[in-house]
Design a protein around this motif. Structure first.
Motif: not given
Length: 155
Positions: A53-55, A63-65, A93-94
């Motif tokens: 996760v990120l801010n 965050a999805i690779d 989501y990123g």
């Protein structure tokens, strides 16, 4: 009557991204932003494709690779990942990708079904393809990308 009235000249815009050397397209209406992810915090016991996760401007983003999601080898160390921000069912989501390309405006009539020889793992998250000057652009179906993960997590 013009062709536009009949829907023959309809088009859709795609944000193009590259993951593992393959060109993908994301429908632009699903893309909220494009950013370089800062520090990603790992989430213990999460699925392998969840990078963490990120801010992002005060929002918590999962965050999805996408390399892992697409069963590709990991990114070379030292390479800067980029991310495409999307929303689904109230969550942010990123999608971690290799590069962001340009925005393409493509005719809806040019969209084709998945070729029979498209890898089944990719076909499961693809909404079709566009053939572009000898290159195949796989259309990422965001709901399938995220849906397959939540179904597997619930199992």
């Amino acid at each position: 009557m013009s062709d536009d009235v009949n829907g023959l000249n309809e088009s859709i815009q795609y944000v193009t991204v590259v993951i593992g050397g393959q060109l993908f397209g994301l429908p632009i209406e699903r893309v909220h932003d494009v950013f370089v992810p800062d520090s990603i915090t790992r989430v213990p016991l999460s699925r392998p494709e969840i990078a963490g996760v990120l801010n992002l401007r005060g929002r918590i983003v999962t965050a999805i690779d996408m390399r892992r999601r697409l069963h590709l080898p990991p990114r070379e160390s030292g390479g800067t990942a980029m991310a495409v921000g999307i929303e689904s069912k109230g969550e942010s989501y990123g999608l971690l990708i290799d590069n962001v390309g340009e925005v393409l405006d493509l005719p809806t009539a040019g969209r084709e079904a998945n070729p029979v020889n498209l890898d089944a793992r990719w076909a499961a998250i693809s909404g079709g393809v566009h053939r572009l000057n000898g290159q195949l652009m796989v259309i990422l179906d965001v709901d399938r990308v995220l849906g397959g993960m939540s179904e597997a997590a619930a199992a």
